[in-house]
Design a protein around this motif. Structure first.
Motif, PDB file in Angstrom:
ATOM      1  N   GLU A 102     -15.199   6.822  -1.310  1.00  0.00           N
ATOM      2  CA  GLU A 102     -14.671   7.182   0.011  1.00  0.00           C
ATOM      3  C   GLU A 102     -15.786   7.268   1.053  1.00  0.00           C
ATOM      4  O   GLU A 102     -15.645   6.763   2.174  1.00  0.00           O
ATOM      5  N   ASN A 103     -16.914   7.876   0.691  1.00  0.00           N
ATOM      6  CA  ASN A 103     -18.030   7.988   1.632  1.00  0.00           C
ATOM      7  C   ASN A 103     -18.591   6.614   1.997  1.00  0.00           C
ATOM      8  O   ASN A 103     -18.956   6.359   3.156  1.00  0.00           O
ATOM      9  N   ALA A 104     -18.657   5.716   1.006  1.00  0.00           N
ATOM     10  CA  ALA A 104     -19.155   4.361   1.268  1.00  0.00           C
ATOM     11  C   ALA A 104     -18.192   3.604   2.178  1.00  0.00           C
ATOM     12  O   ALA A 104     -18.614   2.870   3.081  1.00  0.00           O
TER      13      ALA A 104
ATOM     14  N   LEU B 215      -0.975   9.902  -5.317  1.00  0.00           N
ATOM     15  CA  LEU B 215      -1.097  10.444  -3.965  1.00  0.00           C
ATOM     16  C   LEU B 215      -1.806  11.793  -3.970  1.00  0.00           C
ATOM     17  O   LEU B 215      -2.629  12.074  -3.093  1.00  0.00           O
ATOM     18  N   ALA B 216      -1.532  12.624  -4.962  1.00  0.00           N
ATOM     19  CA  ALA B 216      -2.202  13.925  -5.073  1.00  0.00           C
ATOM     20  C   ALA B 216      -3.695  13.723  -5.302  1.00  0.00           C
ATOM     21  O   ALA B 216      -4.530  14.422  -4.708  1.00  0.00           O
ATOM     22  N   TYR B 217      -4.057  12.751  -6.135  1.00  0.00           N
ATOM     23  CA  TYR B 217      -5.467  12.421  -6.415  1.00  0.00           C
ATOM     24  C   TYR B 217      -6.168  12.008  -5.121  1.00  0.00           C
ATOM     25  O   TYR B 217      -7.273  12.464  -4.809  1.00  0.00           O
ATOM     26  N   MET B 218      -5.509  11.136  -4.357  1.00  0.00           N
ATOM     27  CA  MET B 218      -6.118  10.643  -3.115  1.00  0.00           C
ATOM     28  C   MET B 218      -6.265  11.762  -2.085  1.00  0.00           C
ATOM     29  O   MET B 218      -7.256  11.815  -1.351  1.00  0.00           O
ATOM     30  N   GLN B 219      -5.299  12.652  -2.049  1.00  0.00           N
ATOM     31  CA  GLN B 219      -5.395  13.794  -1.132  1.00  0.00           C
ATOM     32  C   GLN B 219      -6.519  14.732  -1.552  1.00  0.00           C
ATOM     33  O   GLN B 219      -7.249  15.258  -0.712  1.00  0.00           O
ATOM     34  N   ASP B 220      -6.685  14.932  -2.845  1.00  0.00           N
ATOM     35  CA  ASP B 220      -7.752  15.813  -3.349  1.00  0.00           C
ATOM     36  C   ASP B 220      -9.127  15.335  -2.900  1.00  0.00           C
ATOM     37  O   ASP B 220     -10.009  16.149  -2.612  1.00  0.00           O
TER      38      ASP B 220
ATOM     39  N   PHE C 236       0.831  -1.197   0.000  1.00  0.00           N
ATOM     40  CA  PHE C 236       0.000   0.000   0.000  1.00  0.00           C
ATOM     41  C   PHE C 236       0.868   1.249   0.000  1.00  0.00           C
ATOM     42  O   PHE C 236       2.019   1.224   0.454  1.00  0.00           O
ATOM     43  N   PHE C 237       0.312   2.344  -0.507  1.00  0.00           N
ATOM     44  CA  PHE C 237       1.004   3.625  -0.434  1.00  0.00           C
ATOM     45  C   PHE C 237       1.220   3.991   1.035  1.00  0.00           C
ATOM     46  O   PHE C 237       0.417   3.611   1.901  1.00  0.00           O
ATOM     47  N   ASP C 238       2.287   4.735   1.309  1.00  0.00           N
ATOM     48  CA  ASP C 238       2.542   5.192   2.676  1.00  0.00           C
ATOM     49  C   ASP C 238       1.342   5.967   3.196  1.00  0.00           C
ATOM     50  O   ASP C 238       0.827   6.855   2.516  1.00  0.00           O
ATOM     51  N   GLY C 239       0.913   5.618   4.395  1.00  0.00           N
ATOM     52  CA  GLY C 239      -0.236   6.293   4.991  1.00  0.00           C
ATOM     53  C   GLY C 239      -1.552   5.615   4.673  1.00  0.00           C
ATOM     54  O   GLY C 239      -2.594   5.990   5.204  1.00  0.00           O
ATOM     55  N   TYR C 240      -1.525   4.596   3.806  1.00  0.00           N
ATOM     56  CA  TYR C 240      -2.741   3.863   3.432  1.00  0.00           C
ATOM     57  C   TYR C 240      -2.515   2.397   3.777  1.00  0.00           C
ATOM     58  O   TYR C 240      -1.630   1.748   3.228  1.00  0.00           O
ATOM     59  N   GLU C 241      -3.293   1.902   4.714  1.00  0.00           N
ATOM     60  CA  GLU C 241      -3.117   0.510   5.129  1.00  0.00           C
ATOM     61  C   GLU C 241      -4.451  -0.061   5.579  1.00  0.00           C
ATOM     62  O   GLU C 241      -5.456   0.651   5.667  1.00  0.00           O
ATOM     63  N   TRP C 242      -4.442  -1.351   5.845  1.00  0.00           N
ATOM     64  CA  TRP C 242      -5.648  -2.033   6.323  1.00  0.00           C
ATOM     65  C   TRP C 242      -5.289  -2.811   7.569  1.00  0.00           C
ATOM     66  O   TRP C 242      -4.375  -3.637   7.550  1.00  0.00           O
TER      67      TRP C 242
ATOM     68  N   TYR D  42      -9.156   4.855   2.473  1.00  0.00           N
ATOM     69  CA  TYR D  42      -9.098   3.389   2.402  1.00  0.00           C
ATOM     70  C   TYR D  42      -7.799   2.945   1.728  1.00  0.00           C
ATOM     71  O   TYR D  42      -7.151   3.720   1.014  1.00  0.00           O
ATOM     72  N   PRO D  43      -7.365   1.690   1.973  1.00  0.00           N
ATOM     73  CA  PRO D  43      -6.078   1.225   1.450  1.00  0.00           C
ATOM     74  C   PRO D  43      -5.995   1.275  -0.074  1.00  0.00           C
ATOM     75  O   PRO D  43      -6.908   0.828  -0.766  1.00  0.00           O
ATOM     76  N   ASN D  44      -4.906   1.837  -0.553  1.00  0.00           N
ATOM     77  CA  ASN D  44      -4.629   1.951  -1.988  1.00  0.00           C
ATOM     78  C   ASN D  44      -3.173   1.595  -2.230  1.00  0.00           C
ATOM     79  O   ASN D  44      -2.318   1.852  -1.374  1.00  0.00           O
TER      80      ASN D  44
END
Length: 200
Positions: free
Chosen positions: A110-112, A136-141, A68-74, A146-148
């Motif tokens: 994300e809401n789901a 990462l910019a997309y996910m921050q926007d 997973f990307f840093d900061g995204y985990e399960w 959730y894990p990616n």
């Protein structure tokens, strides 16, 4: 008067010439056939992949492992795979920052995730051949939590035979695909499919 210098080299006989020519032809033929065989092998592999069946509803979802990307985990796991998530409903979404239609469903997903994450539902995002910084910019926007993880070499995408992005696979608690959505997923389909899988 100087005497003519005699040559110590033996004249090339017809037999020797024939040997050299046939040796050259032999190696040339081997190289040509080697190239033809290699080309046929590549074409055969491509044809096999093109005709391989993509996993559809009712089929077992191919397992995968991803970092997973840093900061995204399960569950405090920096890496994971489908087998680790067995027993949960899994919403597996393939996307990319450069994909216009992916932006249409980002907020919905994300809401789901926030709604269902404590009910035995796992959302996993797979960034398809995307630059990490842009992912990462997309996910921050969209404030995605959730894990990616990246799929730089399209290994996971190839296993799932995706036809493009976005694509979403709904996977039940036993690891069986229940539904595949090509294109942006709608709120009705997303919530309806999750509710149905949770009720099983």
């Amino acid at each position: 008067m100087n005497e003519p210098i005699s040559s110590t080299m033996a004249p090339v006989t017809e037999e020797a010439q024939t040997e050299t020519t046939s040796g050259g032809v032999r190696w040339g033929t081997i190289l040509v056939w080697g190239g033809v065989i290699a080309l046929l092998a590549v074409l055969g592999w491509g044809l096999l992949n093109a005709t391989a069946t993509r996993p559809e509803a009712g089929a077992s979802a191919p397992d995968f492992q991803m970092q997973f990307f840093d900061g995204y985990e399960w569950q405090n796991m920096p890496a994971g795979g489908l087998e680790d998530m067995r027993g949960n409903v899994v919403v597996l979404n393939f996307w990319a920052s450069w994909c216009v239609e992916c932006h249409l469903e980002a907020e919905l997903l994300e809401n789901a995730w926030r709604q269902y994450k404590d009910q035995g539902v796992v959302f996993v995002g797979v960034a398809y051949v995307d630059a990490d910084a842009k992912s990462l910019a997309y996910m921050q926007d969209y404030d995605i939590t959730y894990p990616n993880g990246p799929d730089r070499a399209s290994t996971i995408s190839d296993d799932y035979r995706i036809t493009g992005v976005p694509e979403t696979f709904f996977i039940d608690q036993e690891g069986t695909i229940s539904r595949v959505v090509i294109g942006p997923v709608s709120a009705n389909v997303l919530h309806g499919e999750i509710a149905q899988l949770l009720s099983n």
